[in-house]
Enzyme design. Sequence first.
Site, PDB file in Angstrom:
ATOM      1  N   CYS A 180      13.656  10.845   7.110  1.00 60.53           N
ATOM      2  CA  CYS A 180      13.681  10.525   8.545  1.00 60.53           C
ATOM      3  C   CYS A 180      15.093  10.658   9.085  1.00 60.53           C
ATOM      4  O   CYS A 180      15.292  10.862  10.275  1.00 60.53           O
ATOM      5  CB  CYS A 180      13.110   9.138   8.782  1.00 60.53           C
ATOM      6  N   GLU A 237      10.057  16.357  14.815  1.00 57.91           N
ATOM      7  CA  GLU A 237      10.463  16.113  13.431  1.00 57.91           C
ATOM      8  C   GLU A 237       9.719  17.086  12.519  1.00 57.91           C
ATOM      9  O   GLU A 237       8.483  17.068  12.453  1.00 57.91           O
ATOM     10  CB  GLU A 237      10.120  14.671  13.051  1.00 57.91           C
ATOM     11  N   GLU A 271       9.606   1.573  10.805  1.00 57.80           N
ATOM     12  CA  GLU A 271      10.700   2.536  10.617  1.00 57.80           C
ATOM     13  C   GLU A 271      10.046   3.905  10.706  1.00 57.80           C
ATOM     14  O   GLU A 271       9.291   4.289   9.809  1.00 57.80           O
ATOM     15  CB  GLU A 271      11.394   2.275   9.272  1.00 57.80           C
ATOM     16  N   LYS A 287       0.851  -1.194   0.000  1.00 56.65           N
ATOM     17  CA  LYS A 287       0.000   0.000   0.000  1.00 56.65           C
ATOM     18  C   LYS A 287       0.886   1.243   0.000  1.00 56.65           C
ATOM     19  O   LYS A 287       1.472   1.608   1.008  1.00 56.65           O
ATOM     20  CB  LYS A 287      -0.935   0.044   1.207  1.00 56.65           C
ATOM     21  N   GLY A 329       6.801   5.384   8.302  1.00 60.94           N
ATOM     22  CA  GLY A 329       5.984   6.596   8.363  1.00 60.94           C
ATOM     23  C   GLY A 329       6.135   7.268   9.698  1.00 60.94           C
ATOM     24  O   GLY A 329       7.168   7.135  10.361  1.00 60.94           O
ATOM     25  N   SER A 330       5.090   7.969  10.107  1.00 61.44           N
ATOM     26  CA  SER A 330       5.179   8.763  11.329  1.00 61.44           C
ATOM     27  C   SER A 330       5.064   7.875  12.567  1.00 61.44           C
ATOM     28  O   SER A 330       4.473   6.788  12.519  1.00 61.44           O
ATOM     29  CB  SER A 330       4.068   9.804  11.347  1.00 61.44           C
ATOM     30  N   THR A 331       5.579   8.366  13.656  1.00 61.86           N
ATOM     31  CA  THR A 331       5.524   7.608  14.908  1.00 61.86           C
ATOM     32  C   THR A 331       4.073   7.453  15.354  1.00 61.86           C
ATOM     33  O   THR A 331       3.680   6.387  15.854  1.00 61.86           O
ATOM     34  CB  THR A 331       6.403   8.305  15.965  1.00 61.86           C
ATOM     35  N   GLY A 384       2.629   4.744  13.405  1.00 61.52           N
ATOM     36  CA  GLY A 384       3.262   3.506  13.874  1.00 61.52           C
ATOM     37  C   GLY A 384       2.524   2.933  15.082  1.00 61.52           C
ATOM     38  O   GLY A 384       2.296   1.721  15.165  1.00 61.52           O
TER      39      GLY A 384
HETATM   40  O1  TXE Z   1       2.618   9.945   7.482  1.00 62.61           O
HETATM   41  P1  TXE Z   1       1.817   8.638   7.833  1.00 62.61           P
HETATM   42  P2  TXE Z   1       2.112  11.322   6.828  1.00 62.61           P
HETATM   43  C1  TXE Z   1       6.579  11.750   9.248  1.00 62.61           C
HETATM   44  C2  TXE Z   1       6.900  13.185   8.940  1.00 62.61           C
HETATM   45  C3  TXE Z   1       5.634  13.696   8.363  1.00 62.61           C
HETATM   46  C4  TXE Z   1       4.626  12.952   9.197  1.00 62.61           C
HETATM   47  C5  TXE Z   1       3.254  12.804   8.627  1.00 62.61           C
HETATM   48  O2  TXE Z   1       7.218  13.855  10.131  1.00 62.61           O
HETATM   49  O3  TXE Z   1       5.491  15.068   8.512  1.00 62.61           O
HETATM   50  O4  TXE Z   1       5.184  11.679   9.336  1.00 62.61           O
HETATM   51  O5  TXE Z   1       3.287  12.274   7.308  1.00 62.61           O
HETATM   52  C6  TXE Z   1      -0.360   5.096   5.938  1.00 62.61           C
HETATM   53  N1  TXE Z   1      -3.160   2.457   9.345  1.00 62.61           N
HETATM   54  N2  TXE Z   1       7.020  10.834   8.215  1.00 62.61           N
HETATM   55  O6  TXE Z   1       0.839  11.755   7.446  1.00 62.61           O
HETATM   56  O7  TXE Z   1       0.425   8.936   8.241  1.00 62.61           O
HETATM   57  C7  TXE Z   1      -0.436   6.188   4.904  1.00 62.61           C
HETATM   58  O8  TXE Z   1      -1.523   5.961   4.019  1.00 62.61           O
HETATM   59  C8  TXE Z   1      -2.336   2.015   8.383  1.00 62.61           C
HETATM   60  C9  TXE Z   1       8.177  10.065   8.524  1.00 62.61           C
HETATM   61  O9  TXE Z   1       2.125  11.204   5.383  1.00 62.61           O
HETATM   62  O10 TXE Z   1       2.664   7.909   8.797  1.00 62.61           O
HETATM   63  C10 TXE Z   1       0.933   6.082   4.253  1.00 62.61           C
HETATM   64  O11 TXE Z   1       0.935   5.009   3.319  1.00 62.61           O
HETATM   65  N3  TXE Z   1      -1.663   2.832   7.555  1.00 62.61           N
HETATM   66  C11 TXE Z   1       8.518   9.095   7.512  1.00 62.61           C
HETATM   67  C12 TXE Z   1       1.837   5.722   5.428  1.00 62.61           C
HETATM   68  O12 TXE Z   1       0.972   5.206   6.429  1.00 62.61           O
HETATM   69  C13 TXE Z   1      -1.818   4.161   7.712  1.00 62.61           C
HETATM   70  C14 TXE Z   1       7.988   9.159   6.164  1.00 62.61           C
HETATM   71  C15 TXE Z   1       2.625   6.891   6.017  1.00 62.61           C
HETATM   72  O13 TXE Z   1       1.740   7.883   6.426  1.00 62.61           O
HETATM   73  C16 TXE Z   1      -2.672   4.686   8.706  1.00 62.61           C
HETATM   74  C17 TXE Z   1       6.793   9.949   6.017  1.00 62.61           C
HETATM   75  C18 TXE Z   1      -3.346   3.775   9.547  1.00 62.61           C
HETATM   76  N4  TXE Z   1      -4.157   4.168  10.524  1.00 62.61           N
HETATM   77  C19 TXE Z   1       6.362  10.758   7.024  1.00 62.61           C
HETATM   78  N5  TXE Z   1      -2.621   6.041   8.629  1.00 62.61           N
HETATM   79  C20 TXE Z   1       9.742   8.276   7.650  1.00 62.61           C
HETATM   80  N6  TXE Z   1       9.899   7.530   8.746  1.00 62.61           N
HETATM   81  O14 TXE Z   1      10.551   8.246   6.744  1.00 62.61           O
HETATM   82  C21 TXE Z   1      -1.770   6.344   7.624  1.00 62.61           C
HETATM   83  N7  TXE Z   1      -1.295   5.223   7.053  1.00 62.61           N
END
Ligand code: TXE
Length: 494
Positions: A300, A396, A266, A191, A244-246, A249
């Site tokens: 990140c 972050e 991660e 996804k 993605g975001s903490t 996570g």
């Molecule tokens: O991230 P999300 P977002 C950080 C960075 C950024 C913030 C928000 O600080 O400003 O996160 O970004 C999926 N169940 N990083 O909102 O929400 C979503 O569809 C399952 C750090 O874009 O974490 C996408 O595919 N999945 C980072 C993925 O999670 C869910 C990289 C990431 O989105 C979900 C990007 C749920 N409930 C942002 N909600 C890094 N570690 O490199 C969302 N998603």
Amino acid sequence: MSTPVVSSHPDAPAIGDTRLLIDGERVDAAEGATFDIYNPSTGAVLAQVAEGRKEDIDRAVKAAKRAFEWGPWHDMKPAERAKAIWRLGDLLLEHDAELGGLETLDNGKPFLQAKGGDVVAAAGLFHYMSGWATKIEGSTIPISFPGRFHTYTRREALGVVGLIVPWNFPLTIAAWKCAPALAAGNTIVLKPSEVTPLTALRLGELALEAGIPPGVLNVVPGLGADAGAALTEHPDVAKVSFTGSTATGRAIVRGAVGNLKKVTLELGGKAPNIIMADADVEAAIAGSSDGVFYNQGEACAAASRLFAHRSVYDRVVEGISKAAEAIKVGDGFDPESFIGPLVSKAHHEKVAGYLDLGREQGTVAAGGTYSSEGGWFVKPTVLTDMGDESKVVQEEIFGPVVNVLPFDDTDEVIRRANATPYGLTAGVWTENVGTAHRIAEALQAGTVWVNCYGVFDAAMPYGGFKESGWGREMGGVVLDDYTETKTVCIKVGD
Ligand code: TXE
């Protein structure tokens, strides 16, 4: 800041089919829903993409389950699997301009970086992991009953894995996860982020072309709270790997509780990058500038807390400010652009909020401005005179923003460097090998770079301490996260 002049590059690739990829077929979403994606350089709608929801995730998981349990993938010899995975790496390189161009259209990042960085890194993952497909071995165990039992371990694929990836390195991070999952013999529902789904869809098509059978790599774009959550909660998914975001996570961990699926994460970072008094300061400034500003700071690993020893602090502030001012911000298809726009309007607003706060609480040594119309641009920004406890220093930002923070001694800087909930990456610049080892050991981070920053390789494990995550990406160790160990104990004598 005035909005940079943005042109639509004549060589931008065609976007192609934006439907879901399930069981080797391009299909509309079951409910016929679509969502818009945008060109970050202009703010204009780029395309409509099929929006997978719970039912589509279920279809994709069923296809992946069938492909895992019987058929060509199930029967494929490891060497054949290796060949197909290697071929996929080759195909990515053969389509580097197209894939790089899609990434630029969708994410905004500079085309040359996308083509020469993201695509090459993704191909490197498939090439590296293809070698592992034939080398996933168990061991024989000399248990305490000599002559009576023969005991050994097997390392077996998990089954269907759900891979949820973000928008900052859409293709590369998909490859971080797909390549080891395939090498170990799993099947996949991928996804991509709803902000940047294009290269994942193309990756799925190229996997078929490479000889990876239908149903093995399914790609379902959709919203996080809907498709992402459905994948996380699905009872037939054995594992979720998420970047993605903490905050998300944590939601993933909660969602995975139902069938206690395995989870690797991660997550975010707020990397300390330390310039010691004895460092090669010019090299440190250049490396630190790239370390925080590369990819618009949407990384990140971004080296966003720059600790400079007080004896070199003024030089560092001046040097990194000059470097920031020299960076060309613009349309990713302009070969002069080192920084493109931020990925989305919402993200631009978030970063702009931190810039406003930085301006109130500290001193802007460079940049500090952002566009107010058109594309989502932000000037590379250097902030000084801020306390460690400020939100700007603690949280972050995920944009091209660095805080320069003075320090006086080694113990102090180690303590301050570690004083965040994150622990993903860190940097140290010093000419003293003893100092390098001492600080590398003391920093709570999954990766420590010394006299360099942001060096990634398919063979280097990558992941976080503390709230930056669970498990590792890349390197041989990642295969532990895509396999189960089975112990077999056979009675061979009385
Ligand atoms: O991230 P999300 P977002 C950080 C960075 C950024 C913030 C928000 O600080 O400003 O996160 O970004 C999926 N169940 N990083 O909102 O929400 C979503 O569809 C399952 C750090 O874009 O974490 C996408 O595919 N999945 C980072 C993925 O999670 C869910 C990289 C990431 O989105 C979900 C990007 C749920 N409930 C942002 N909600 C890094 N570690 O490199 C969302 N998603």
